[in-house]
Design an enzyme around this catalytic site. Structure first.
Site, PDB file in Angstrom:
ATOM      1  N   GLY A   1       9.027  14.959   7.838  1.00 39.84           N
ATOM      2  CA  GLY A   1       7.784  14.137   7.732  1.00 39.84           C
ATOM      3  C   GLY A   1       6.875  14.427   6.652  1.00 39.84           C
TER       4      GLY A   1
ATOM      5  CD  GLN B   1       2.304  17.154   4.336  1.00 38.95           C
ATOM      6  OE1 GLN B   1       2.794  16.238   5.053  1.00 38.95           O
ATOM      7  NE2 GLN B   1       3.113  18.435   3.987  1.00 38.95           N
TER       8      GLN B   1
ATOM      9  CB  CYS C   1       3.959  22.602   6.353  1.00 41.58           C
ATOM     10  SG  CYS C   1       2.777  21.476   5.772  1.00 41.58           S
ATOM     11  CG  LEU C   2       7.984  19.195   3.126  1.00 41.64           C
ATOM     12  CD1 LEU C   2       8.159  17.425   2.768  1.00 41.64           C
ATOM     13  CD2 LEU C   2       9.130  19.803   2.521  1.00 41.64           C
TER      14      LEU C   2
ATOM     15  CG  HIS D   1       3.600  19.295  11.145  1.00 38.68           C
ATOM     16  ND1 HIS D   1       3.870  20.768  11.095  1.00 38.68           N
ATOM     17  CD2 HIS D   1       3.534  18.819   9.891  1.00 38.68           C
ATOM     18  CE1 HIS D   1       3.729  21.078   9.835  1.00 38.68           C
ATOM     19  NE2 HIS D   1       3.640  19.929   9.178  1.00 38.68           N
ATOM     20  CD  GLU D   2       4.329  15.195   8.773  1.00 39.21           C
ATOM     21  OE1 GLU D   2       3.312  15.394   7.890  1.00 39.21           O
ATOM     22  OE2 GLU D   2       5.089  16.042   8.853  1.00 39.21           O
TER      23      GLU D   2
ATOM     24  CG  HIS E   1      -0.392  17.411   7.110  1.00 43.94           C
ATOM     25  ND1 HIS E   1      -0.913  18.634   6.434  1.00 43.94           N
ATOM     26  CD2 HIS E   1       0.827  17.824   7.437  1.00 43.94           C
ATOM     27  CE1 HIS E   1       0.219  19.365   6.277  1.00 43.94           C
ATOM     28  NE2 HIS E   1       1.024  18.695   6.950  1.00 43.94           N
TER      29      HIS E   1
END
Length: 151
Positions: A46, A51, A88-89, A130-131, A134
């Protein structure tokens, strides 16, 4: 398309509440394409627009069931509670346990501007939460316990 540099924790854009998309323009379509390319290049499941430094309410997700693109996503229903490991990226090399709802109903717009609804459970429900976090300026480390280096 293009692969963008992923913004890491400490960058203020990750703490901003992302702005709603008022109109789906060619730039928003390009954003969706580039976000998917960036997510796949980073081996993520995701990615939210903040991000890659873009404060807009846009997410892409692929937990192995095909690409989902959502503009202005919102959670309509959430049920159940499950704790699982997340990473997480934007927080490379770290993982932690996060409690999330196990079942969701999520609504948003697709790239054609049509309203779409997803009933999600398990890993997909976790990815949506999660997304969408953000987009609210929340990073998983804010919710995680047992935060540690990924092995």
């Amino acid at each position: 398309m293009a692969v963008y540099k992923i913004v890491e924790i400490g960058d203020e854009v990750l703490r901003e509440k992302a702005k709603p998309v008022k109109e789906i323009t060619p730039n928003i379509i390009k954003l969706l394409d580039n976000m998917a390319d960036t997510m796949y290049a980073a081996n993520g499941v995701g990615l939210a627009a903040p991000q890659i430094g873009v404060s807009k309410r846009v997410i892409v997700i692929d937990v192995g069931e095909g690409l989902i693109e959502l503009i202005n996503p919102e959670i309509l229903e959430a049920a159940g509670n499950v704790v699982d490991t997340e990473g997480c990226l934007s927080v490379p090399g770290m993982i932690g346990e996060v409690a999330r709802a196990d079942r969701l109903v999520v609504k948003g717009l697709n790239r054609q501007g049509e309203t779409v609804t997803y009933k999600a459970k398990g890993w997909l429900a976790r990815a949506f939460q999660h997304e969408i976090d953000h987009l609210e300026g929340i990073v998983f480390v804010d919710r995680a316990t047992n935060l540690r280096k990924a092995e």
